[in-house]
Each structure stands twice: as C-alpha cells, then as structure tokens.
Design an enzyme around this catalytic site. Sequence first.
Site, PDB file in Angstrom:
ATOM      1  N   CYS A 310       0.844  -1.202   0.060  1.00 51.23           N
ATOM      2  CA  CYS A 310      -0.068  -0.032  -0.004  1.00 51.23           C
ATOM      3  C   CYS A 310       0.941   1.433  -0.030  1.00 51.23           C
ATOM      4  CB  CYS A 310      -0.971  -0.170   1.126  1.00 51.23           C
ATOM      5  SG  CYS A 310      -0.105  -0.040   2.853  1.00 51.23           S
ATOM      6  N   HIS A 358      -2.653   0.969   6.779  1.00 49.35           N
ATOM      7  CA  HIS A 358      -2.937   0.987   5.382  1.00 49.35           C
ATOM      8  C   HIS A 358      -3.001   2.329   4.719  1.00 49.35           C
ATOM      9  CE1 HIS A 358      -4.191  -1.055   1.668  1.00 49.35           C
ATOM     10  NE2 HIS A 358      -5.016  -0.398   1.709  1.00 49.35           N
ATOM     11  N   HIS A 370      -5.792   1.760  -4.521  1.00 49.05           N
ATOM     12  CA  HIS A 370      -5.082   1.352  -3.517  1.00 49.05           C
ATOM     13  C   HIS A 370      -4.410  -0.292  -3.775  1.00 49.05           C
ATOM     14  CE1 HIS A 370      -7.734  -1.040  -0.647  1.00 49.05           C
ATOM     15  NE2 HIS A 370      -8.362  -1.077  -1.794  1.00 49.05           N
TER      16      HIS A 370
END
Length: 395
Positions: A310, A358, A370
């Site tokens: 990420c 994240h 993402h």
Amino acid sequence: MASHRKPRTRTAGPRTAPVVGITTAALTSIALLSQSANAAPAQPSKPSLEEVQKKVDSLYHQAGVATQQYNAAKESTAKQQKRVGDLLDDVARRAEKLNKARQELGTFAAAQYRTGAVSDTATLLLADNPQDYFDQDQLMSRLTSRQKKAVDDYQAEQAATAKKRTEAARNLQSLTTSQATLRSTKKDVQQKLGNARELLSKLTAEEKARLAAIEKKKEEAARKKAEELARQQAAAEAKRKAAEEARQKQNPGTGSSTGSGTGTGTGTGTGSGSTGSGYAAKAAKVIAFAQAQMGKPYVWGATGPDSYDCSGLTQAAWRAAGISLPRTTWDQVKVGTTVTTANAQPGDLVFFYNDISHVGIYIGDGKMIHAPKPGASVRVESIYYMPIHSVVRPA
C-alpha cells in the site's frame, strides 16, 4: 436326651438389601466409565464463515502492520549500511594518512640518528603517543618547526581516526540490530499470511462462495456509503456555486472569488477548494500513475514497478508528481496537511485503522486506488471499506 429347642431360621432380611443396591450402582458406574473411556473424543466445533472471515481479516491486518514494520526496518538497514560503508571508507583513508605521517616522523628520527642527536628525540618522533613527551621541554626544544608540525598533525590524525573507528563500531552494532529486526518482521509477515491461507484452504467450494457473498455485501455497503458522500458533496458544491452567482449579481464588477476561499472540497476535482491549480496538476499525475498500475499484484514490501504494497504504491505515485514521500504509512501520514474526509480532494492520501497500517490514493466520489492485501491487485475501492484514520494532502 434330645434338645427340644427349635433351630433358628435365617431369612433374607433388610440387612442384605443395601449390599445389593451398592453392588448394582458400582457395576453401573464401572460400565459407564468403560463406555466413556472407549468413546471417541469430542471434536471441536467448526468455526462459522463469519468467524473465519473475521479471523482472516484480522490476520491480513496484522500482516499489514508487520509489513510496515518490515518497511521501516528495511529502510533503516539500508541507511545504516550506507553510513557504515562511508565510515569504514573514512577510517581507511585516515589510516593511510596516519601511516604517511608516521613515515614522515620516521625520516626525521633517522636523520637525527645519523647526525648523532639524542635518542630520546627519535623516540619522541616514533612514539605511538607523542603527547607523552610534550611536557619534556628539553626534547621539544630540539625539534625544528617542521618537525613540530609533523608531530602535531600526526597526533590530530591519530585522535580523529580513533574517534571514527569508535563511531563505525557503534554503527555496525546498530546495523546488526536492524538486520535482526528485519528478519524477525519478515518471519512475522510470512507467518500471518500463512495462517490466513491455511484457514481459507480448509473451506469447501460452497463455503468459499458464501464467503465471497459476505465480502460482496460488505463492498456494496461501502459503495453505497461512498455514493451518499458524493451526493452530499455535489449538493454542497451546487449550493456554493448558486451563492456565488447570487453574490455576483448583487455586486457586479467584484469578480469571482473562485479559488480564493476555503472551498467545500467536493472530491471530484471540480470544486474551488484551497488546493489550487498547482496541486490539481500534481494530483492528476499521481492518479494517472496509480491508474496505470491497476491490476498489478499486492506484494508486501514491494515498491514497484511490477508489484506494490500500500505505501509502496502511494510513494511511487507521488514520486511521479515530483514529491518524495517516506516509505511507511506511519511517516507518510506526517507529511503535508491533514484535512477532513468531507474536504478530501483527488490525490489526497487516505489512511486507515487506528494503527495507521494502510493507505490509499483518493480519486473522488468516496473512492480510492490502493494496493489492498495479499492475493488482490491494485484496484479502485470505496474509502469506507475500512475504518478511516485521517486524510492528508501531501503538497
């Protein structure tokens, strides 16, 4: 003479009844114990799909946290390796310079020996620590200015070299610690992902289909929430424009104030906002880069170009716009300006979970691009699919 007493008759009376009762109870207990001993042990109940999903999500989340720890340790290790390399190179250069200085002192000592000078002076020039002799004025008075400078230079270089050696040793120890952390976090990530795969492998085809349906339902709820946000933002933008037009009609000639106010942040890239055309241009490059990575797999610790985690994706995307971001989510969240979710603009970074493990790139209408998790590819998803921590505008 025979006895006339009647013989006593023994009949089963109340005394024997308890014995029979106890014996029966004992036999029954033994039989029950025997049956229990021979019976198969009770099997643990199989977890429900909801429990499996919750456990798998938790393992993926833990793996995400461990991935950020791995990224931090890897970055630290790389910096320390370079630092140690530079220090060792510096020590080597200083050692060479120190040897040359020692050789120069040796020539002075040899010259004094040939001319019959006192041996103490030669000892001074060749000593490992000339400072020990500096208090002896009768020796120092016999040295020329050039010789004195050579001694001073040698002493200064010797002290500097020792200092650099100590610094290099300290950095080597720190590097060893970072390398141990790197190995530990790598093992932790692999273990968490392995546990998640094991749980999923035990599901039947029917269970996997039902689990996918549960996941789809979760995605649908997040999508509806994002769409609702988009509607609210569109309504707010329309209201703002109407108010602006009304103000211009009442005060003609004052000009538009578009782009100078705080803006509502529609998230579509069409609102006025305070981000300005400069940010919009950078954001466009960021989003274009992220879109070009769609379909590439999530791989923990990866920074491209073939796969990403990420924070590796967000770092690479903003690099394409000329902005350098740190490696981990924990450091990326500190860069730029924090804005409210309602004021998010395309290009902003959306961080998730209380532990900030994240991150995704906002593209408007409550959606982001993402790199989600192992087994998934870079994709578009609602920002409400996970609990939002904060939104940050990097530039």
